[in-house]
Design an enzyme around this catalytic site. Structure first.
Site, PDB file in Angstrom:
ATOM      1  N   ASP A   1       0.080  -7.701   1.370  1.00 48.78           N
ATOM      2  CA  ASP A   1       0.460  -6.293   1.484  1.00 48.78           C
ATOM      3  C   ASP A   1       1.978  -6.129   1.432  1.00 48.78           C
ATOM      4  O   ASP A   1       2.551  -5.367   2.212  1.00 48.78           O
ATOM      5  CB  ASP A   1      -0.100  -5.674   2.764  1.00 48.78           C
TER       6      ASP A   1
ATOM      7  N   LEU B   1      -7.399 -25.237  -0.735  1.00 55.40           N
ATOM      8  CA  LEU B   1      -8.232 -26.409  -0.462  1.00 55.40           C
ATOM      9  C   LEU B   1      -9.582 -26.346  -1.164  1.00 55.40           C
ATOM     10  O   LEU B   1     -10.188 -27.376  -1.431  1.00 55.40           O
ATOM     11  CB  LEU B   1      -8.474 -26.548   1.041  1.00 55.40           C
ATOM     12  N   GLY B   2     -10.068 -25.136  -1.433  1.00 57.13           N
ATOM     13  CA  GLY B   2     -11.395 -25.002  -2.019  1.00 57.13           C
ATOM     14  C   GLY B   2     -12.493 -25.231  -1.002  1.00 57.13           C
ATOM     15  O   GLY B   2     -13.478 -25.924  -1.284  1.00 57.13           O
ATOM     16  N   VAL B   3     -12.331 -24.657   0.185  1.00 52.95           N
ATOM     17  CA  VAL B   3     -13.341 -24.806   1.237  1.00 52.95           C
ATOM     18  C   VAL B   3     -13.636 -23.439   1.845  1.00 52.95           C
ATOM     19  O   VAL B   3     -12.852 -22.506   1.735  1.00 52.95           O
ATOM     20  CB  VAL B   3     -12.874 -25.764   2.355  1.00 52.95           C
TER      21      VAL B   3
ATOM     22  N   HIS C   1       0.816  -1.216   0.000  1.00 48.43           N
ATOM     23  CA  HIS C   1       0.000   0.000   0.000  1.00 48.43           C
ATOM     24  C   HIS C   1       0.853   1.270   0.000  1.00 48.43           C
ATOM     25  O   HIS C   1       0.350   2.347  -0.302  1.00 48.43           O
ATOM     26  CB  HIS C   1      -0.987  -0.001   1.178  1.00 48.43           C
TER      27      HIS C   1
ATOM     28  N   GLY D   1       3.538   6.219   8.046  1.00 43.20           N
ATOM     29  CA  GLY D   1       4.936   6.447   7.696  1.00 43.20           C
ATOM     30  C   GLY D   1       5.831   5.319   8.160  1.00 43.20           C
ATOM     31  O   GLY D   1       6.902   5.086   7.615  1.00 43.20           O
ATOM     32  N   ASN D   2       5.384   4.584   9.207  1.00 44.29           N
ATOM     33  CA  ASN D   2       6.099   3.392   9.657  1.00 44.29           C
ATOM     34  C   ASN D   2       5.835   2.185   8.759  1.00 44.29           C
ATOM     35  O   ASN D   2       6.563   1.193   8.819  1.00 44.29           O
ATOM     36  CB  ASN D   2       5.692   2.999  11.081  1.00 44.29           C
ATOM     37  N   SER D   3       4.787   2.274   7.941  1.00 40.16           N
ATOM     38  CA  SER D   3       4.386   1.136   7.116  1.00 40.16           C
ATOM     39  C   SER D   3       5.546   0.627   6.273  1.00 40.16           C
ATOM     40  O   SER D   3       6.201   1.397   5.565  1.00 40.16           O
ATOM     41  CB  SER D   3       3.237   1.531   6.192  1.00 40.16           C
TER      42      SER D   3
END
Length: 464
Positions: free
Chosen positions: A131, A262-264, A101, A205-207
């Site tokens: 992210d 897994l499709g669950v 982001h 800003g820490n991101s």
């Protein structure tokens, strides 16, 4: 009175001594060693400004007002420069890790080092689901951080963050690990990231900045805060470095990220469900739905099963299962311990691959998926229809976030007709719908006609 004040003074003095003894003494040394590889990131992009006369044409047409010189003329859309700030760190030969982001849609990315050198960075690859983004800069004698192990991190351990909150470059904050394995949802991020929760002061800003253990090793990437004010309120979340490095390695080697599937669909087991399922206590991942033809279905998994262990990893909560499965590569053989009808059974799986496009990660594959509109659909059948439903059409199972149909078409809608340039196309089944949508080009306007809650609806969508 004197005695009371003296005791209070001694108590404060003693408490301060205990607190001082508990605080780590090597933070300054850690910062001196590690800060050179921490970077400040500035990303820039052009964004369109809203036209103040937007909708004026519609106003004139509605009231039948002819356009004249006395009326202001709509202006061409203007643009402005949007600037975002974040942090990151160099982990290998000019490669950097930061949050997706921070650099999302950036046209220009500038990386600043602690020694005041600046570089223009290129984007190697991104993974919106976790992210994360990998950047590359070219320079000589670039420092790098030491990578730790987030698996061995314990609740209560001291951790240190270095970053640029509110553009105050290379600020240092410290705290402890408050919890591990947190599952949080924010803009489609979180299903596959077991976040580390800390009380380290983190702000905008820490991101993307590193979270260090007391040995100066990166154990996490500061990503999100929980706040009602927009600033730090005692809850911060970091991506475990083990997860981040797995993503970074795939991006550098393959340019994309693959995850097991897994499709669950899963839910949580509460006390009442535990009793109904003959379980001693509420734990595990409750399987609420199994998609036909996917890994879970092929392994014999059923709705109502509870997975309590997957590939040797304990599954305490429903949110734990995606964390574990997502870190296993597709086509990998795996096994699970499952509670079914009060008994423990073992199932063997060959994992599928989590389907994803460039920006939207979808939790289930579509038998037929209309990508230009962002829909998952299936044919109307006796199993999924009601007596009042039309006999022909397609049932909408899901609408992808951010897709052309998002906010206009809803899960459970039945699409019966598409109109384009006055021409009507009847929809009989999902294959016909898919073939029809593929005939249109990007930017084409379509009217989608269907049934919603026994009422007919018309919506306009633009093909992407």
């Amino acid at each position: 009175m004197y005695f009371f004040k003296r005791n209070i003074f001694l108590f404060i003095l003693g408490y301060s001594s205990i607190l001082g003894a508990a605080l780590p003494s090597n933070i300054s040394q850690l910062v001196e060693t590690s800060a050179p590889a921490v970077v400040n990131i500035t990303s820039r992009k052009e964004v369109k400004m809203q036209n103040s006369l937007r909708g004026f044409d519609e106003f004139e047409r509605f009231f039948g007002i002819p356009r004249g010189r006395s009326f202001p003329q709509p202006q061409e859309p203007r643009t402005r420069e949007a600037v975002a700030y974040g942090s990151g760190f160099i982990f290998e030969d000019g490669y950097l890790l930061t949050n997706f982001h921070v650099i999302d849609e950036a046209e220009e990315i500038t990386v600043s080092l602690n020694d005041r050198r600046e570089f223009s960075a290129e984007v190697v690859g991104v993974d919106p689901l976790s992210d994360l983004a990998v950047l590359k800069i070219k320079g000589k004698n670039l420092p790098r951080v030491s990578i730790g192990n987030s698996e061995t991190l314990k609740v209560g351990d001291w951790v240190v963050a270095i970053g640029s909150p509110f553009s105050f470059d290379f600020s240092v904050t410290a705290g402890i690990v408050s919890a591990k394995g947190r599952s949080i949802q924010n803009q489609n991020i979180g299903n596959y990231v077991p976040f580390i929760q800390t009380d380290v002061a983190i702000n905008p800003g820490n991101s993307g900045g590193p979270l260090f253990d007391l040995k100066g090793r990166v154990v996490g990437i500061n990503s999100q805060i929980y706040s009602r004010s927009g600033g730090y309120q005692g809850l911060a979340f970091a991506i475990p470095i083990d997860v981040a490095m797995e993503v970074a390695e795939q991006i550098i080697e393959d340019g994309s990220v693959s995850r097991g599937y897994l499709g669950v669909r899963v839910g949580e087991v509460d006390n009442d469900l535990a009793e109904a399922l003959s379980m001693d206590k509420p734990y595990g991942a409750l399987i609420t739905d199994v998609e036909k033809g996917e890994s879970g279905d092929e392994a014999g998994l059923q709705a109502g099963d509870v997975i309590i262990e997957f590939n040797g990893k304990e599954i305490k909560f429903g949110s734990d299962l995606p964390h574990v499965v997502g870190r296993i590569q597709p086509e990998t053989k795996a096994n699970a311990k499952v509670i079914r009808e009060g008994k423990s059974i073992n199932l063997k799986f060959v994992l599928g691959e989590l389907p994803a496009d460039e920006r939207t990660f979808i939790p289930a594959k579509a038998e037929i998926s209309s990508d230009p509109l962002g829909l998952k659909i299936e044919d109307i059948s006796d199993e999924n229809s009601r007596p009042t439903d039309p006999e022909k059409g397609v049932l909408v199972l899901r609408v992808n976030n951010g897709s052309p149909a998002y906010g206009k078409i809803a899960r459970g809608d039945i699409i019966t007709e598409v109109i384009s340039q006055g021409k009507r196309y009847k929809i009989d089944d999902s294959q016909g719908f898919e073939e029809l949508i593929e005939q249109f080009s990007e930017g084409d306007k379509l009217a989608i006609v269907g049934q919603r809650n026994n009422n007919r609806f018309f919506v306009a969508v633009t093909v992407d």
